[in-house]
Design a protein around this motif. Sequence first.
Motif, PDB file in Angstrom:
ATOM      1  N   LYS A   1      -9.254   3.593 -10.643  1.00  0.00           N
ATOM      2  CA  LYS A   1      -9.692   4.114  -9.346  1.00  0.00           C
ATOM      3  C   LYS A   1      -8.554   4.171  -8.327  1.00  0.00           C
ATOM      4  O   LYS A   1      -7.721   3.271  -8.267  1.00  0.00           O
ATOM      5  CB  LYS A   1     -10.777   3.203  -8.777  1.00  0.00           C
ATOM      6  N   PHE A   2      -8.556   5.216  -7.546  1.00  0.00           N
ATOM      7  CA  PHE A   2      -7.583   5.346  -6.455  1.00  0.00           C
ATOM      8  C   PHE A   2      -7.996   4.418  -5.326  1.00  0.00           C
ATOM      9  O   PHE A   2      -9.182   4.232  -5.089  1.00  0.00           O
ATOM     10  CB  PHE A   2      -7.581   6.783  -5.920  1.00  0.00           C
ATOM     11  N   VAL A   3      -7.019   3.849  -4.610  1.00  0.00           N
ATOM     12  CA  VAL A   3      -7.385   3.107  -3.404  1.00  0.00           C
ATOM     13  C   VAL A   3      -7.039   3.988  -2.218  1.00  0.00           C
ATOM     14  O   VAL A   3      -6.040   4.714  -2.229  1.00  0.00           O
ATOM     15  CB  VAL A   3      -6.679   1.726  -3.303  1.00  0.00           C
ATOM     16  N   SER A   4      -7.891   3.930  -1.202  1.00  0.00           N
ATOM     17  CA  SER A   4      -7.707   4.848  -0.090  1.00  0.00           C
ATOM     18  C   SER A   4      -7.353   4.132   1.209  1.00  0.00           C
ATOM     19  O   SER A   4      -7.247   4.759   2.249  1.00  0.00           O
ATOM     20  CB  SER A   4      -8.974   5.682   0.089  1.00  0.00           C
ATOM     21  N   SER A   5      -7.208   2.804   1.103  1.00  0.00           N
ATOM     22  CA  SER A   5      -6.788   2.071   2.306  1.00  0.00           C
ATOM     23  C   SER A   5      -6.216   0.728   1.890  1.00  0.00           C
ATOM     24  O   SER A   5      -6.432   0.268   0.760  1.00  0.00           O
ATOM     25  CB  SER A   5      -7.988   1.836   3.226  1.00  0.00           C
TER      26      SER A   5
ATOM     27  N   TYR B   1       0.815  -1.212   0.000  1.00  0.00           N
ATOM     28  CA  TYR B   1       0.000   0.000   0.000  1.00  0.00           C
ATOM     29  C   TYR B   1       0.858   1.275   0.000  1.00  0.00           C
ATOM     30  O   TYR B   1       0.531   2.257  -0.661  1.00  0.00           O
ATOM     31  CB  TYR B   1      -0.959  -0.027   1.197  1.00  0.00           C
TER      32      TYR B   1
ATOM     33  N   LYS C   1      -6.422   9.138 -13.246  1.00  0.00           N
ATOM     34  CA  LYS C   1      -7.739   9.723 -13.405  1.00  0.00           C
ATOM     35  C   LYS C   1      -8.170   9.749 -14.875  1.00  0.00           C
ATOM     36  O   LYS C   1      -9.275   9.349 -15.219  1.00  0.00           O
ATOM     37  CB  LYS C   1      -7.705  11.155 -12.847  1.00  0.00           C
TER      38      LYS C   1
ATOM     39  N   GLN D   1       0.519   4.251  -2.695  1.00  0.00           N
ATOM     40  CA  GLN D   1       0.288   5.664  -2.373  1.00  0.00           C
ATOM     41  C   GLN D   1       1.245   6.584  -3.121  1.00  0.00           C
ATOM     42  O   GLN D   1       0.858   7.650  -3.590  1.00  0.00           O
ATOM     43  CB  GLN D   1       0.432   5.882  -0.862  1.00  0.00           C
TER      44      GLN D   1
ATOM     45  N   GLN E   1       0.121   6.788  -6.709  1.00  0.00           N
ATOM     46  CA  GLN E   1      -1.097   7.603  -6.818  1.00  0.00           C
ATOM     47  C   GLN E   1      -0.783   9.086  -6.662  1.00  0.00           C
ATOM     48  O   GLN E   1      -1.397   9.931  -7.297  1.00  0.00           O
ATOM     49  CB  GLN E   1      -2.122   7.146  -5.780  1.00  0.00           C
ATOM     50  N   ARG E   2       0.227   9.382  -5.823  1.00  0.00           N
ATOM     51  CA  ARG E   2       0.590  10.779  -5.614  1.00  0.00           C
ATOM     52  C   ARG E   2       1.232  11.355  -6.891  1.00  0.00           C
ATOM     53  O   ARG E   2       0.828  12.416  -7.365  1.00  0.00           O
ATOM     54  CB  ARG E   2       1.555  10.900  -4.429  1.00  0.00           C
TER      55      ARG E   2
END
Length: 425
Positions: free
Chosen positions: A401-405, A381, A396, A385, A388-389
């Motif tokens: 899709k972004f994962v948030s956890s 994870y 996008k 992150q 994704q950053r």
Amino acid sequence: MRIKYTIFIVFFVALVIIEKENNIISRVSDKLTLKQTPQTSLRPSGFSHILLKHNVSLSLMNRRLENYSEHQEGMTRSRKHILLLTTTRTGSSFVGEFFNQQGDGMFYLFEPLWHVEKMMTLDTRGTNATVAAKAYRDVLQQLFLCDFSLLETFINPLPVNHITPALFRRESSSSLCEEAVCSPFVKGVFERYHCKTRRCGPLNLTMASEFCLQKEHRAIKSVRVRQLETLRPLAEDPRLDIKFIQLVRDPRAVLASRMVAFASNYKNWKQWAMGGDVPTNDDEVKKLKGNCDNIRMSAEVGLRQPPWLRRRYMLVRYEDIARFPMRKAREMYRFIGIPLTQQVKSWILKNTQSSKETSGVYSTQKNSSEQVEKWRDSLPYSIVQVVQRVCGPTLKLFGYKFVSSEEMLMDKSVSLIEDKVFSFV
Ligand SMILES: *[C@@H]1O[C@H](CO)[C@@H](O)[C@H](O)[C@H]1NC(C)=O
Ligand SMILES: *[C@@H]1O[C@H](CO)[C@@H](O)[C@H](O)[C@H]1NC(C)=O
Ligand SMILES: *[C@@H]1O[C@H](CO)[C@@H](O)[C@H](O)[C@H]1NC(C)=O
Ligand SMILES: *[C@@H]1O[C@H](CO)[C@@H](O)[C@H](O)[C@H]1NC(C)=O
Ligand SMILES: *[C@@H]1O[C@H](CO)[C@@H](O)[C@H](O)[C@H]1NC(C)=O
């Protein structure tokens, strides 16, 4: 602009239809001469009235229309030049096969720019991106015209009399292993350089060029072009009818795949994956961002459809090809404007273990979906992150899709691939 053009054509077509009706009427009138009154023959009909008003001669109009339809026919029949643009670990060899397997009508080259990149990394003066982009563009342009001379200057060792045993992955281009391009194999001399299908001597690039010229369509796959914009001269070259297919994949999956495939170059990432903090200013992170930005910027240019790219750009996601290979292959060929051969269809069926699209599609789809999201098991994870950053806008744009956890990352009942349609055919 486009609307004007459409109106123009509609106007022409309308005129022709009216004219045809007029012909019929006049032929009918010829037979009915007795009934024809002088008045009706002298008075302009609705159609000729329009013509007179616009001062256009009917025969001139007919000739123009003939020219137009000839032009259209020529366009649909003409040779296509396909460039599959992508980066490493996106399934590009697989997608390249969609063209390599097309058969007699297609000349396919697998990563010819490898030589250009290689030569430039050897250049001790250090080659900058602008120079590299120009070299890629010029070599591609020549290759689409079956001219290998510029590519030759990048092959190491330099070919002698246009003969080389050193073409990168020759056997991945079936065109380069056909009988017509297969010079005699001399035992013991070039043992390493024969094709898979037949034993060939070193590649005679003159033969390759002659063979290429006989082929109707030409396709090249490359992971090396950074910016689609740099290829604009190819789109504007009247000798080419180029179709760009940009293949993209979820950057998180690409990173996970590269960490395995190019382990020695991804040592830092592996270390971070095991629990180190990722330094925000690290060169590796900057490189990842640079790659993501290039891919996104190319796609943004393509999706914006500037006039020079109109009908020449298609965006395809690896994940869609993995899940629906036949459907996507059909879409690509429809976009290019040539028929998909039985040979390609058979190849896809054989290599995706899917039976006919109507039956068994769900099991294949489910299975491929699993394959497509496999990276979620291997990428921690913390690394997700980071990707994704730095690659946020890229994710996008392509509908990842972004994962948030960590829980969301691991819960594969939630797909990270949004349904998205990009094609403008
Ligand atoms: C119509 O075309 C003729 C011949 O091309 C030209 O001499 C004439 O001036 C034109 N008339 C109008 C109204 O444009
Ligand atoms: C039709 O095409 C020919 C050859 O390209 C050209 O010479 C001619 O002027 C064209 N005719 C019309 C009416 O546009
Ligand atoms: C790249 O190199 C060329 C030729 O060496 C030079 O003219 C150009 O300014 C350089 N561009 C950049 C961005 O450094
Ligand atoms: C390479 O192919 C060309 C064209 O077919 C031929 O003329 C030439 O002799 C070949 N070269 C060699 C060394 O066989
Ligand atoms: C997916 O397909 C492969 C190859 O056909 C097969 O070996 C594997 O068991 C399948 N996995 C699932 C979950 O169906």
